[in-house]
Design an enzyme around this catalytic site. Structure first.
Site, mmCIF file in Angstrom:
data_model
loop_
_atom_site.group_PDB
_atom_site.id
_atom_site.type_symbol
_atom_site.label_atom_id
_atom_site.label_comp_id
_atom_site.label_asym_id
_atom_site.label_seq_id
_atom_site.Cartn_x
_atom_site.Cartn_y
_atom_site.Cartn_z
ATOM 1 N N ASP A 2 0.789 -1.141 -0.199
ATOM 2 C CA ASP A 2 -0.148 0.038 0.096
ATOM 3 C C ASP A 2 1.162 1.160 0.066
ATOM 4 O O ASP A 2 1.960 1.317 0.419
ATOM 5 C CB ASP A 2 -1.124 -0.073 1.240
ATOM 6 N N GLU B 16 0.832 5.846 0.508
ATOM 7 C CA GLU B 16 0.102 6.846 0.956
ATOM 8 C C GLU B 16 0.602 8.066 -0.144
ATOM 9 O O GLU B 16 1.988 8.169 -0.329
ATOM 10 C CB GLU B 16 0.283 7.545 2.344
ATOM 11 N N GLU C 36 -6.270 18.255 2.724
ATOM 12 C CA GLU C 36 -7.169 17.280 2.519
ATOM 13 C C GLU C 36 -6.444 15.725 2.621
ATOM 14 O O GLU C 36 -7.073 15.197 2.808
ATOM 15 C CB GLU C 36 -7.910 17.505 1.291
ATOM 16 N N HIS D 184 -4.444 10.674 5.828
ATOM 17 C CA HIS D 184 -3.281 9.934 6.351
ATOM 18 C C HIS D 184 -2.578 10.452 7.363
ATOM 19 O O HIS D 184 -1.776 9.884 8.305
ATOM 20 C CB HIS D 184 -2.325 9.516 5.385
ATOM 21 N N HIS E 156 -5.568 6.367 7.758
ATOM 22 C CA HIS E 156 -4.808 5.332 6.937
ATOM 23 C C HIS E 156 -3.206 5.464 7.305
ATOM 24 O O HIS E 156 -2.787 6.511 7.329
ATOM 25 C CB HIS E 156 -5.247 5.764 5.366
ATOM 26 N N ASP F 213 -2.291 -0.529 6.622
ATOM 27 C CA ASP F 213 -3.336 -1.144 5.504
ATOM 28 C C ASP F 213 -2.693 -2.183 4.752
ATOM 29 O O ASP F 213 -3.485 -3.084 4.346
ATOM 30 C CB ASP F 213 -3.330 0.172 4.451
#
Length: 234
Positions: free
Chosen positions: A7, A9, A52, A57, A154, A159
């Site tokens: 995963d 970010e 945002e 995260h 997150h 994740d």
């Protein structure tokens, strides 16, 4: 084959408009069991992180300012995943970002990540298994009785661990999902004790029909027999 649940970010949704990767997390499966090998790295994106994105995260500019840029970690990351099957939830998103980062390397000897790995999209798999339903990781955890209550925000490594739970459950296997505390040479030191796994023996509550409900059921069967003109064996 090694399987790696991965995963990322990012600063946003589109690398072609300047968004960059800021975190990569990956855990390794061998014979459907998590090994104690994992890769985790925060990355300075050479740009600011929009508010945002921070709200998703929690990774801020201040936190990332002393982290390496992607070109400094590219070889370690690619060496970790090289030759593995990469299992990614919504793979086109992460693969697109990784390939964009590779394309920005001053001397890209790696090419594209799919030149070195088999890519499996677990979101596509979930959509085939559960058509017409929500198939986010959170929705799949709820459907498959996987505890993800430790996740407030997150995070790429957490994740990827949750994805390991989900993937094993979807493909019909269970395993001990405690991540080891030893890092590989490529790993950044992290506090794995903050990541909690709660395997579940989920006892399902059995609800028996009442006498009234059974009576209504028998009446319905008699109605069906009368209309069909046949004796039905239920």
């Amino acid at each position: 084959m090694r399987q790696i649940l991965l995963d990322t970010e990012t600063t946003g949704f589109d690398p072609l408009t300047g968004d960059r990767i800021i975190e990569i997390g990956a855990v390794e499966l061998v014979k459907r069991r998590l090994t104690n090998r994992h890769y985790h790295q925060y990355i300075f994106p050479e740009r600011s992180v929009p508010q945002e994105a921070i709200e998703v995260h929690g990774i801020t500019d201040d936190f990332l300012k002393d982290k390496p840029i992607f070109s400094q970690i590219a070889d370690d990351f690619m060496s970790f995943v090289d030759g593995a099957e990469l299992i990614i939830h919504n793979a086109p998103f992460d693969v697109g970002f990784i390939n964009h980062e590779l394309s920005l390397l001053p001397n890209n000897t790696w090419g594209k990540i799919e030149d070195h790995c088999t890519i499996t999209d677990s979101l596509r798999l979930a959509r085939k298994m559960y058509p017409g339903q929500r198939n986010s990781l959170d929705a799949l955890c709820k459907r498959l009785y996987i505890d993800n209550s430790n996740r407030a925000l997150h995070g790429a490594l957490l994740d990827s661990e949750i994805l390991a739970d989900v993937y094993l459950a979807m493909t019909g296997g269970q395993t001990d999902l405690m991540l080891g505390h030893e890092n590989s040479a490529a790993n950044e030191s992290i506090n794995t004790e903050s990541i909690i796994r709660k395997a579940g023996n989920h006892k399902l509550k059995v609800l028996y029909a009442s006498e009234e409900e059974l009576g209504l059921h028998r009446a319905k069967l008699q109605q069906i027999e009368k209309k069909s003109g046949q004796t039905l064996d239920w």
